[in-house]
Design a protein around this motif. Structure first.
Motif, PDB file in Angstrom:
ATOM      1  N   LYS B 171      27.817   2.036 -13.417  1.00  0.00           N
ATOM      2  CA  LYS B 171      28.077   0.642 -13.063  1.00  0.00           C
ATOM      3  C   LYS B 171      28.055  -0.254 -14.295  1.00  0.00           C
ATOM      4  O   LYS B 171      27.402   0.056 -15.286  1.00  0.00           O
ATOM      5  CB  LYS B 171      27.002   0.131 -12.079  1.00  0.00           C
ATOM      6  N   LYS B 172      28.758  -1.373 -14.192  1.00  0.00           N
ATOM      7  CA  LYS B 172      28.570  -2.439 -15.178  1.00  0.00           C
ATOM      8  C   LYS B 172      27.322  -3.204 -14.793  1.00  0.00           C
ATOM      9  O   LYS B 172      27.086  -3.441 -13.606  1.00  0.00           O
ATOM     10  CB  LYS B 172      29.761  -3.385 -15.171  1.00  0.00           C
ATOM     11  N   VAL B 173      26.540  -3.598 -15.777  1.00  0.00           N
ATOM     12  CA  VAL B 173      25.290  -4.291 -15.480  1.00  0.00           C
ATOM     13  C   VAL B 173      25.252  -5.645 -16.183  1.00  0.00           C
ATOM     14  O   VAL B 173      25.500  -5.741 -17.387  1.00  0.00           O
ATOM     15  CB  VAL B 173      24.072  -3.443 -15.923  1.00  0.00           C
ATOM     16  N   VAL B 174      24.981  -6.674 -15.395  1.00  0.00           N
ATOM     17  CA  VAL B 174      24.728  -8.015 -15.940  1.00  0.00           C
ATOM     18  C   VAL B 174      23.281  -8.341 -15.589  1.00  0.00           C
ATOM     19  O   VAL B 174      22.899  -8.286 -14.423  1.00  0.00           O
ATOM     20  CB  VAL B 174      25.625  -9.077 -15.287  1.00  0.00           C
ATOM     21  N   LEU B 175      22.466  -8.597 -16.613  1.00  0.00           N
ATOM     22  CA  LEU B 175      21.048  -8.843 -16.353  1.00  0.00           C
ATOM     23  C   LEU B 175      20.670 -10.260 -16.774  1.00  0.00           C
ATOM     24  O   LEU B 175      21.000 -10.701 -17.876  1.00  0.00           O
ATOM     25  CB  LEU B 175      20.197  -7.807 -17.094  1.00  0.00           C
ATOM     26  N   PHE B 176      19.970 -10.948 -15.883  1.00  0.00           N
ATOM     27  CA  PHE B 176      19.548 -12.326 -16.116  1.00  0.00           C
ATOM     28  C   PHE B 176      18.022 -12.400 -16.182  1.00  0.00           C
ATOM     29  O   PHE B 176      17.336 -11.882 -15.299  1.00  0.00           O
ATOM     30  CB  PHE B 176      20.011 -13.237 -14.969  1.00  0.00           C
ATOM     31  N   GLU B 177      17.524 -13.013 -17.241  1.00  0.00           N
ATOM     32  CA  GLU B 177      16.076 -13.229 -17.348  1.00  0.00           C
ATOM     33  C   GLU B 177      15.882 -14.681 -17.766  1.00  0.00           C
ATOM     34  O   GLU B 177      16.439 -15.112 -18.768  1.00  0.00           O
ATOM     35  CB  GLU B 177      15.485 -12.267 -18.380  1.00  0.00           C
ATOM     36  N   MET B 178      15.084 -15.401 -16.995  1.00  0.00           N
ATOM     37  CA  MET B 178      14.966 -16.826 -17.304  1.00  0.00           C
ATOM     38  C   MET B 178      14.115 -17.077 -18.552  1.00  0.00           C
ATOM     39  O   MET B 178      14.293 -18.077 -19.232  1.00  0.00           O
ATOM     40  CB  MET B 178      14.436 -17.617 -16.109  1.00  0.00           C
ATOM     41  N   MET B 179      13.204 -16.134 -18.869  1.00  0.00           N
ATOM     42  CA  MET B 179      12.461 -16.273 -20.119  1.00  0.00           C
ATOM     43  C   MET B 179      13.393 -15.885 -21.278  1.00  0.00           C
ATOM     44  O   MET B 179      14.467 -15.345 -21.077  1.00  0.00           O
ATOM     45  CB  MET B 179      11.244 -15.359 -20.114  1.00  0.00           C
ATOM     46  N   ASP B 180      12.912 -16.139 -22.482  1.00  0.00           N
ATOM     47  CA  ASP B 180      13.766 -15.905 -23.654  1.00  0.00           C
ATOM     48  C   ASP B 180      13.794 -14.442 -24.096  1.00  0.00           C
ATOM     49  O   ASP B 180      14.398 -14.102 -25.097  1.00  0.00           O
ATOM     50  CB  ASP B 180      13.298 -16.771 -24.831  1.00  0.00           C
ATOM     51  N   ARG B 181      13.099 -13.582 -23.336  1.00  0.00           N
ATOM     52  CA  ARG B 181      13.001 -12.187 -23.772  1.00  0.00           C
ATOM     53  C   ARG B 181      12.832 -11.259 -22.587  1.00  0.00           C
ATOM     54  O   ARG B 181      12.379 -11.683 -21.516  1.00  0.00           O
ATOM     55  CB  ARG B 181      11.822 -12.012 -24.733  1.00  0.00           C
ATOM     56  N   LEU B 182      13.127  -9.977 -22.832  1.00  0.00           N
ATOM     57  CA  LEU B 182      12.896  -8.939 -21.829  1.00  0.00           C
ATOM     58  C   LEU B 182      11.413  -8.589 -21.784  1.00  0.00           C
ATOM     59  O   LEU B 182      10.681  -8.793 -22.761  1.00  0.00           O
ATOM     60  CB  LEU B 182      13.708  -7.694 -22.188  1.00  0.00           C
ATOM     61  N   LEU B 183      10.976  -8.007 -20.681  1.00  0.00           N
ATOM     62  CA  LEU B 183       9.571  -7.643 -20.476  1.00  0.00           C
ATOM     63  C   LEU B 183       8.650  -8.785 -20.937  1.00  0.00           C
ATOM     64  O   LEU B 183       7.745  -8.574 -21.751  1.00  0.00           O
ATOM     65  CB  LEU B 183       9.225  -6.343 -21.210  1.00  0.00           C
TER      66      LEU B 183
END
Lengths: 449, 449
Positions: B171-183
């Motif tokens: 699949k194509k993945v689009v990931l949104f995180e409201m903080m400025d970083r992952l985890l």
């Protein structure tokens, strides 16, 4: 301007030199090395012999020229320290056939260890090899290339690692260990048996509990190993019966040796002679669990002892070396082996009462593919529950960390309950939710956990 | 004969039941589970969705039948605990459309956590998925199979792991995180950036610092993610914005909740109501480094808390749970990520003054083939040198152990000097002679080591 002379360019010597320079930019620092390489890694020799490491010269972190230039340390290779006068503070060195004397204000002895050569007939024969320095690699490889069958005498770390190397070169391997088990100084019989089974699977002809009494030759070249029980045709022999501290120079300096035969040092790496330090394989270490002096010559502590000796030689008691807990690791092909603390036989020798647990576990969640099996043995002191030692063997390089985790636990006095409740990580791809160390601690608790 | 009722059949509940049985062979133990599986491993869901784990049913260690038979524990699946009366010591359960009351002498609440559903328009649309229980796997997989583009909302553990799963399914993945970083709860920005780079390499369309404001639909089916900055076409959406303790039953029991919103328990896992225990994701934990109550819901502590709660429910204060230090691990394809202790942002929030070191190192001796790169960040308290936290990312599953080693060190109050001198193992195939943790400690010492 302080004159610091360091004898030995291996792990301890080079660390001492680098640290002394770091703390005293003005000291006159000289490092003397008998061979041609410094900052070398003897631990890599078996892999350079087999070709896993393509170039044996990569076992050297710095060339002498780099070390001289980057650190402003005078490096004398192919130079032997032949005598020392602690009253006059001189050391006599021999290089290129000429002797000269160097003055020192501080002397660091980092002469390392040398292979033990057993006193049996035939050890002088051609084709009988020892493993000490990376410089030896081309000769070792050339010799092994000529062999069909290689006899290895000794089932310690070097014997096991050289067995892998010889097998990788397509040789038949016959290995003799006079004790009843492989890695006898590291593992108990039950854990050692896992390694023995693996080595036999790879075709090693293992002879445990069998003492070699003679090497037989033909035309001055080794041709057979004679034991109490039989005679075995070989083309080459690797002597790997152990190492001894190279205390020749230390003895000339008149420093006190310990019961182990290595140089007795305090936590500052000071010897019994003022301004003379010793570090690395030539020196005893304190076992942090027992407080006893032991001789376990390994590179990580050599590096740190060198750092302490060099720092203190330059600045006087700025650092202490706290000792070791006997952590060590090796591998045989894909079987990784690590241990820390005390084994059962060590605990018995010391009269320490212990409980033990031996478990088999998986390295990943039970449902996650690609897990490996791991054997874990844990010992705890009776009554206190304090963890005494851990031995681990498994088909995943990550299991070596079980010994590392346990080493910190042991250094810091953790009990089996502490280990059970330790917040070590879990994810399906790297550990079961009950980590094998936690399972071992639980089994050891006899129902308490 | 004591009647022990345990609500929840996950890690904490099942451990509680097993422990209670072990300590009291005669107790009448009932375990209530809302879903169909017990002793399940939600951590394995992303791998079962992707097919790395072939059968999602393997995420269950025991079937209810096995658990009943082997442990003599009554297991009621598909059963909801709808009310509790702590004065009468009854719990009302609902199963198969019928309600009944059970009597208890001891009650263990192990209701876990549930996914947070953000209050934005469109979350009720078809094709908007959450990840909670292994039972969800067939539905999740069937839904993803129909998608070309998957939107993932949230860049925490589940978001990152489900991104890998979706990519594995093509699949194509689009990931949104409201903080400025992952985890964001685990890693600081500098370390998180290593993961972001890796995810982008795998083709993930990452949107960090971008808040999702609405899910748009077409015919009742989700079709786009609307953020503050743009609109993105998707076929499915995975909500992974976090979890919250499932305190519905706990609230009915009148137990005190802590500031974190989870159940406040003492070290015996006792709640504020006599004879009512809580364990696992529903409960707060004490952070051993700070002494503060935190809510970090993870399986290893859930298992141990369950064990403590179950043991104490059966026998009264036989075990204490000492708390956690925030150890956690995950991976994204071949990049392994682990952390323990405090991150910089946590230390800042708590007003703790710290020093930090961030290093890049290799996982093996510099000359040994097949090494991986590893990034290590270490924090220590200013003044004392006490280690506060470690974050590690590297392309070798063994680097997860760096967090485990550090977790023990942190639990036991080790300083950077203790870490520098720790007797952790070395062999060319598994570590450099200066272990990356030791290098980090040295860098942190600012020249002292």
């Amino acid at each position: 301007m302080a004159r610091i002379v360091i004898v030995g360019g291996g792990a301890a010597g080079a660390s001492a030199a680098a640290r002394a320079r770091r703390l005293d930019p003005n000291a006159e620092i000289t490092m003397i090395e008998a061979g041609g390489m410094i900052t070398h890694a003897p631990c890599g020799i078996p892999y350079a012999v087999s070709g896993v490491v393509a170039d044996y010269r990569s076992l050297m972190t710095y060339t002498p020229e780099e070390f001289e230039k980057e650190r402003n340390i005078r490096v004398l290779t192919h130079t032997k320290a032949v005598d020392v006068d602690v009253d006059k503070r001189t050391i006599t060195i021999s290089r290129g056939g000429r002797e000269e004397a160097l003055q020192w204000d501080k002397l660091v002895i980092a002469t390392g260890a040398r292979p033990l050569v057993p006193k049996i007939p035939g050890v002088e024969l051609s084709g009988v090899l020892t493993v000490r320095l990376p410089d030896d690699v081309p000769h070792l490889r050339a010799e092994l290339d000529k062999a069909t069958t290689v006899g290895i005498i000794g089932g310690g770390y070097i014997g096991v690692e050289m067995a892998e190397a010889a097998l990788r070169l397509g040789k038949k391997v016959v290995l003799f260990e006079m004790m009843d088990r492989l890695l006898p100084a590291a593992l108990d019989s039950d854990m050692s048996a896992v390694l023995a089974e693996e080595m036999r699977k790879y075709g090693v002809d293992l002879h445990l509990g069998e003492r070699v009494v003679e090497l037989k030759g033909s035309g001055g070249v080794v041709s057979a190993v004679l034991t109490e029980r039989g005679e075995y045709r070989v083309d080459k022999v690797i002597l790997a019966v152990g190492v001894r501290p190279d205390v020749e120079l230390a003895t000339k300096a008149g420093v006190k040796l310990g019961e182990t035969g290595a140089v007795n040092v305090n936590e500052y790496m000071e010897t019994s002679v003022p301004d003379v330090y010793a570090a690395g394989d030539v020196a005893e270490k304190v076992h942090r669990l027992t407080g006893r002096r032991v001789w376990i010559p390994l590179a990580p502590s050599a590096n740190k002892e060198g750092q302490v000796a060099g720092g203190n030689a330059a600045k006087g008691r700025v650092l202490k070396f706290p000792g070791i807990v006997g952590t060590a690791a090796t591998k045989f092909f894909d079987l990784y082996i690590a241990r820390t603390g005390l084994s059962e036989f060590e605990a018995q020798q010391l009269g320490i009462k212990y409980e033990k647990a031996v478990i088999k576990a998986r390295t990943k969640a039970q449902y996650y593919p690609g897990y490996a099996q791991v054997h874990v043995k844990m010992l705890a002191e009776q009554g206190t529950g304090r963890i005494l030692g851990v031995q681990v063997l498994g088909w995943d390089h990550a299991v070596v960390s079980y010994a590392d985790i346990s080493a910190i636990a042991i250094e810091r006095g953790a009990t089996i309950e502490d280990m059970f409740f330790a917040d070590i990580s879990y994810m399906p791809a790297t550990a079961p939710v009950w980590h094998p160390l936690i399972v071992a601690a639980r089994v050891l608790s006899r129902g308490k956990l």
